[in-house]
Motif scaffolding. Structure first.
Motif, short mmCIF file in Angstrom:
data_model
loop_
_atom_site.label_atom_id
_atom_site.label_comp_id
_atom_site.label_asym_id
_atom_site.label_seq_id
_atom_site.Cartn_x
_atom_site.Cartn_y
_atom_site.Cartn_z
N ILE A 156 14.74 -5.03 -6.01
CA ILE A 156 13.72 -4.47 -6.90
C ILE A 156 12.52 -5.40 -6.98
O ILE A 156 11.35 -4.97 -6.91
N TYR A 157 12.81 -6.69 -7.13
CA TYR A 157 11.73 -7.68 -7.23
C TYR A 157 10.89 -7.68 -5.95
O TYR A 157 9.67 -7.66 -5.99
N LEU A 194 8.64 3.95 -4.86
CA LEU A 194 9.25 2.70 -5.33
C LEU A 194 10.77 2.74 -5.20
O LEU A 194 11.40 1.80 -4.69
N THR A 195 11.38 3.85 -5.60
CA THR A 195 12.84 3.98 -5.54
C THR A 195 13.33 3.97 -4.09
O THR A 195 14.33 3.30 -3.75
N ARG A 207 3.64 0.91 1.41
CA ARG A 207 2.77 0.07 0.59
C ARG A 207 1.36 0.67 0.53
O ARG A 207 0.74 0.75 -0.52
N SER A 266 2.85 -3.91 -4.43
CA SER A 266 1.63 -4.28 -5.14
C SER A 266 0.80 -5.30 -4.38
O SER A 266 -0.23 -5.75 -4.90
N VAL A 301 13.14 0.40 -2.69
CA VAL A 301 14.22 -0.45 -3.24
C VAL A 301 15.54 -0.14 -2.53
O VAL A 301 16.29 -1.05 -2.13
N THR A 329 10.53 -5.34 -3.73
CA THR A 329 9.80 -4.08 -3.57
C THR A 329 8.53 -4.07 -4.43
O THR A 329 7.46 -3.66 -3.96
N THR A 330 8.65 -4.49 -5.67
CA THR A 330 7.48 -4.45 -6.56
C THR A 330 6.38 -5.40 -6.09
O THR A 330 5.20 -5.03 -6.09
#
Length: 363
Positions: free
Chosen positions: A67-68, A37-38, A101, A75, A41, A70-71
């Motif tokens: 960040i938005y 995740l990091t 992903r 997902s 981002v 990436t999440t």
């Protein structure tokens, strides 16, 4: 307030396993997911000029947008409000972000499936173990005496899967698992713990607790749950031998007296002490063993046999070899002998009463 953790672990069955701690595996997976995740981002933020935010009048992308994006991307939600428009950004998405992903999803789904599979597999192993536990040996207490008793059983042909250890100590749990033994964690003075160990179907119960009062309580509970099992108990003080016998133990060994006699013999005669140590140790020199009387030995005197007979078991009573009652051996006798350690003490021999003798074959 009662100790909730202790209540949850009391009487739990734990089978030996070679895997690492599940908490360690879970923590490692969480850290790996956070690292993916990091990294994503950071990748999107550094390449933010190749992205555009359709909900922003300026179409700009900042750290919050990174960040938005990436999440929702990792997902697989994908609202589409932020999207790469530059050719190189699209290539990075195709060849870098997409594999990340997939890795992220596999990590999360794999963790969930593995936890469920591990729990299900452990439940299945314990269920199968319970069904197979019949005529097994229960060892209560896995200290020095308990480990020595298990080692003697295993050296004399008892399979490791036929032995169950009952002990409340986490140290004993680890040592028993290293020896490949199943463990029921809990206090053997509690009947529920003994039930989980299958004491009602046990062939033998060996009690080697550190305290004589615990030995008495454990013996009483074992005898109540299984009146027919053979109970061997160790006590520290000779004054408690009769009490443990009255509690239901078939055989009681006083550990402190036995050690004291060995020390006394060794001080009086080092040679005699060495011989006694040889008899008590396994795998070298001499062994004390109990065996069936052979067909061709019926009618003979104990002194005439090739093995050194030291006692004769007849009708459940033990007679010394010089006892006039056993000057002539009869069918059904069992012999306590001293013989080389190369032979298993309880190994069957040709010519026992369960086999055809040479005379029968000639007939």
């Amino acid at each position: 307030m009662p100790d909730t953790a202790a209540e949850e672990t009391r009487g739990r069955v734990r089978l030996p396993a070679s895997t690492r701690s599940p908490l360690w595996d879970l923590a490692k997976r969480i850290l790996l997911a956070f690292a993916i995740l990091t990294f994503t981002v950071l990748l999107v933020y550094l390449d933010r000029h190749g992205y555009q935010d359709n909900a922003d009048p300026d179409h700009g992308v900042d750290l919050t947008d990174s960040i938005y994006y990436t999440t929702v991307t990792l997902s697989t939600t994908g609202y589409g409000d932020i999207a790469p428009y530059a050719p190189h950004s699209r290539l990075i998405n195709a060849f870098v972000v997409t594999p990340l992903r997939i890795a992220f999803l596999v990590l999360l789904i794999g963790t969930t499936l593995e936890v469920l599979a591990t729990q299900g597999r452990e439940m299945f192993r314990i269920s199968r173990w319970r069904k197979s536990m019949d005529d097994h040996v229960i060892v209560i207490g896995y200290g020095t005496k308990g480990r020595s008793a298990v080692a003697t059983l295993r050296n004399n042909g008892v399979d490791v899967e036929e032995i169950v250890v009952v002990d409340p100590s986490s140290t004993a749990l680890g040592e028993a698992h290293e020896d490949g033994l199943a463990v029921v964690t809990g206090d053997a003075t509690r009947r529920e713990v003994l039930r989980r160990a299958g004491v009602a179907r046990a062939k033998q119960v060996i009690i080697t607790t550190d305290r004589d009062d615990s030995t008495v309580l454990a013996t009483l509970n074992v005898r109540q749950l299984n009146p027919d099992t053979y109970v061997v108990a160790a006590v520290r003080e000779s004054d408690n031998v009769q009490l443990v016998r009255q509690s239901g133990a078939d055989s009681v060994v006083t550990s402190s007296d036995a050690v004291g006699r060995m020390i006394g013999l060794s001080s009086l005669s080092p040679t005699l002490g060495a011989v006694m140590e040889d008899l008590l140790s396994y795998g070298d020199g001499l062994e004390v063993a109990e065996r069936d009387l052979l067909v061709q030995e019926v009618g003979k005197q104990p002194q005439q046999l090739p093995d050194q007979v030291i006692a004769v078991v007849r009708d459940g009573a033990v007679h010394r070899y010089f006892d006039p009652a056993v000057t002539q051996l009869v069918r059904g006798d069992r012999l306590v002998v001293v013989r080389p350690s190369e032979e298993l003490p309880w190994a069957p021999r040709p010519g026992t009463h369960g086999e055809r003798s040479t005379l029968d074959e000639d007939d």
